[in-house]
Design an enzyme around this catalytic site. Structure first.
Site, short mmCIF file in Angstrom:
data_model
loop_
_atom_site.label_atom_id
_atom_site.label_comp_id
_atom_site.label_asym_id
_atom_site.label_seq_id
_atom_site.Cartn_x
_atom_site.Cartn_y
_atom_site.Cartn_z
N LYS A 144 57.38 60.35 28.05
CA LYS A 144 57.83 60.61 29.71
C LYS A 144 59.37 60.84 29.84
O LYS A 144 59.85 62.02 29.95
CB LYS A 144 57.71 59.31 30.37
CG LYS A 144 56.18 59.16 31.31
CD LYS A 144 55.12 58.80 30.12
CE LYS A 144 53.76 58.85 30.41
NZ LYS A 144 53.25 57.49 30.63
N ASP A 147 57.35 47.14 31.43
CA ASP A 147 56.90 48.62 31.03
C ASP A 147 57.67 49.46 31.76
O ASP A 147 57.50 49.74 32.81
CB ASP A 147 55.51 48.52 31.30
CG ASP A 147 54.90 49.94 31.09
OD1 ASP A 147 55.67 50.89 30.51
OD2 ASP A 147 53.70 50.26 31.24
N TRP A 195 49.14 51.21 35.85
CA TRP A 195 49.59 50.82 34.47
C TRP A 195 49.59 49.27 34.59
O TRP A 195 49.19 48.67 33.38
CB TRP A 195 50.84 51.56 34.09
CG TRP A 195 50.50 52.96 33.96
CD1 TRP A 195 51.17 54.07 34.61
CD2 TRP A 195 49.77 53.51 32.98
NE1 TRP A 195 50.53 55.23 34.29
CE2 TRP A 195 49.87 55.13 33.13
CE3 TRP A 195 48.82 53.07 31.70
CZ2 TRP A 195 48.96 55.94 32.19
CZ3 TRP A 195 48.19 54.03 31.05
CH2 TRP A 195 48.10 55.27 31.42
C1 LIG Z 1 51.87 56.64 30.28
C2 LIG Z 1 52.13 55.22 30.58
C3 LIG Z 1 51.45 54.47 29.94
C4 LIG Z 1 50.40 54.74 28.84
O1 LIG Z 1 51.26 55.24 27.65
P1 LIG Z 1 50.34 55.54 26.39
O2 LIG Z 1 51.43 56.14 25.56
O3 LIG Z 1 49.33 56.74 26.61
O4 LIG Z 1 49.53 54.29 25.95
C5 LIG Z 1 51.63 52.89 30.11
N1 LIG Z 1 52.78 52.51 31.23
C6 LIG Z 1 53.14 53.55 31.93
C7 LIG Z 1 54.14 52.99 32.99
C8 LIG Z 1 52.83 54.85 31.56
O5 LIG Z 1 53.65 56.00 32.45
#
Ligand SMILES: *Cc1c(COP(=O)(O)O)cnc(C)c1O
Length: 361
Positions: free
Chosen positions: A196, A172, A102
């Site tokens: 998540k 993030d 990511w």
């Molecule tokens: C799932 C995830 C993303 C991407 O998320 P989307 O909502 O599909 O754009 C980005 N960063 C992390 C750490 C993730 O787990």
């Protein structure tokens, strides 16, 4: 009907009480004569849902008043594109620390009018570690420093908030927000896709220090402007109201269960149990991540060969343990054990792992 223990990485399991409440509200929300999905986002019912969700998230995560909270469509990846547009100006350098898939995705979203500096990366170590802070090559005067708090695919997690000096730290937190106490004031921006740990896919949460909303950023359309979204309380256009509502129910559930302190405790128990099962298997199961930075949320592991891996995936499914197949980037198995996964679910997985090894080891 029996609901399986769902180890999906995202969209991930939601707490059963949240789904039951949503089911009850689906035909008619309170006495509104319609479902919450069918009502105006500017009507009193949804406005109340939206502001309760913000208040509950503030309480849950401990968000100070000098931070704004946005609920936006487009997922976490869209925020990865909006952050550089909003926080940096033409020609300015942005620093990124890359510790997995990511973090790499975030790099690809950076506007070409900016200078991108990868301050540190653990790619040469197959993302099994997090580079020591002393090795980071940060840029003086950078617009911000971006990190991925928890790498959902590679299974690494920052165990301490890094000190990055004057540049705001942008993180993030998609796959670990609300799983343990967090000092928000150490960050300029915390963002997370909800699917998540916070609720359903379709909405992302952006927690941003208010002074950063004043930055000019790059020339961009209004719809890509965080300041404008904030001025309109995340209702510049039609927000993902159903997703926002479901996230709100999830926040209420987390508060009722005891909040982040309780989820930190459960996460500790769950992660410890699972890693102990892997490490105690005499090499039958393998996790290759530096133990100091192993994720408490996503646990990737490997079996001796592909045949055993597929057998594990299909037999675990029959045993009521679903979505354990690893990400295509890594293969193997991955167990995602977010807040909605009860300790008993991980115990059932560990029991299955012992049994599977006995039969196949
Ligand atoms: C799932 C995830 C993303 C991407 O998320 P989307 O909502 O599909 O754009 C980005 N960063 C992390 C750490 C993730 O787990």
């Amino acid at each position: 009907m029996t609901r399986a223990y769902n180890f999906a990485p995202g969209p991930a399991a939601l707490p059963e009480p949240v789904l039951r409440q949503a089911q009850a509200d689906m035909l008619e929300y309170q006495d509104a004569g319609a479902s919450i999905v069918e009502l105006s986002h500017r009507g009193p019912e949804f406005v109340a849902v939206a502001s309760a969700a913000e208040a509950d998230l503030r309480k849950l995560v401990g968000i100070p008043d000098d931070y704004a909270v946005l609920f936006l469509g487009g997922g976490a990846t869209t925020q990865q594109a909006l952050l550089p547009l909003n926080l940096a100006s033409e020609g300015q350098t942005v620093d990124y620390v890359v510790t997995g898939h990511w973090g790499k995705t975030a790099l690809k979203q950076v506007d070409s009018r900016l200078k991108l500096n990868v301050a540190a990366s653990s790619e040469s170590d197959h993302f099994h570690s997090i580079p020591a802070r002393e090795t980071w090559k940060l840029t003086p005067g950078a617009a911000y420093v971006h990190v991925t708090a928890n790498e959902t695919i590679h299974g690494t997690e920052f165990r301490h908030t890094p000190d990055v000096g004057d540049a705001p730290l942008v993180a993030d937190f998609s796959s670990s927000i609300a799983s343990e106490p967090l000092d928000v004031s150490r960050y300029g921006v915390i963002y997370a896709g909800a699917q998540k740990n916070l609720g359903p896919v379709g909405v992302a949460v952006v927690i941003i220090r208010r002074d950063l909303l004043e930055r000019a950023g790059l020339p961009r359309a209004e719809i890509f402007n965080y300041g404008v979204h904030n001025k309109h309380e995340s209702m510049l256009n039609t927000p993902p109201s159903w997703n926002w509502y479901l996230a709100g129910l999830t926040f209420k559930w987390m508060l009722a269960e005891g909040g982040v302190a309780e989820f930190a405790r459960r996460s500790q128990v769950k992660a410890k149990m699972l890693y102990a099962a892997i490490d105690g298997s005499g090499g039958f199961y393998r996790n290759e991540v530096d133990p100091a930075v192993r994720s408490r949320m996503n646990v990737p592991f490997f079996l001796p060969d592909e045949t055993l891996t597929s057998k594990f995936v299909s037999e675990s499914k029959v045993a009521g343990l679903i979505s354990l197949k690893g990400h295509r980037v890594l293969g193997g198995i991955r167990a995602s054990i977010y807040n909605a996964m009860p300790v008993e679910g991980v115990r059932a997985l560990v029991d299955f792992m012992h049994d599977f090894q006995k039969r196949n080891g």
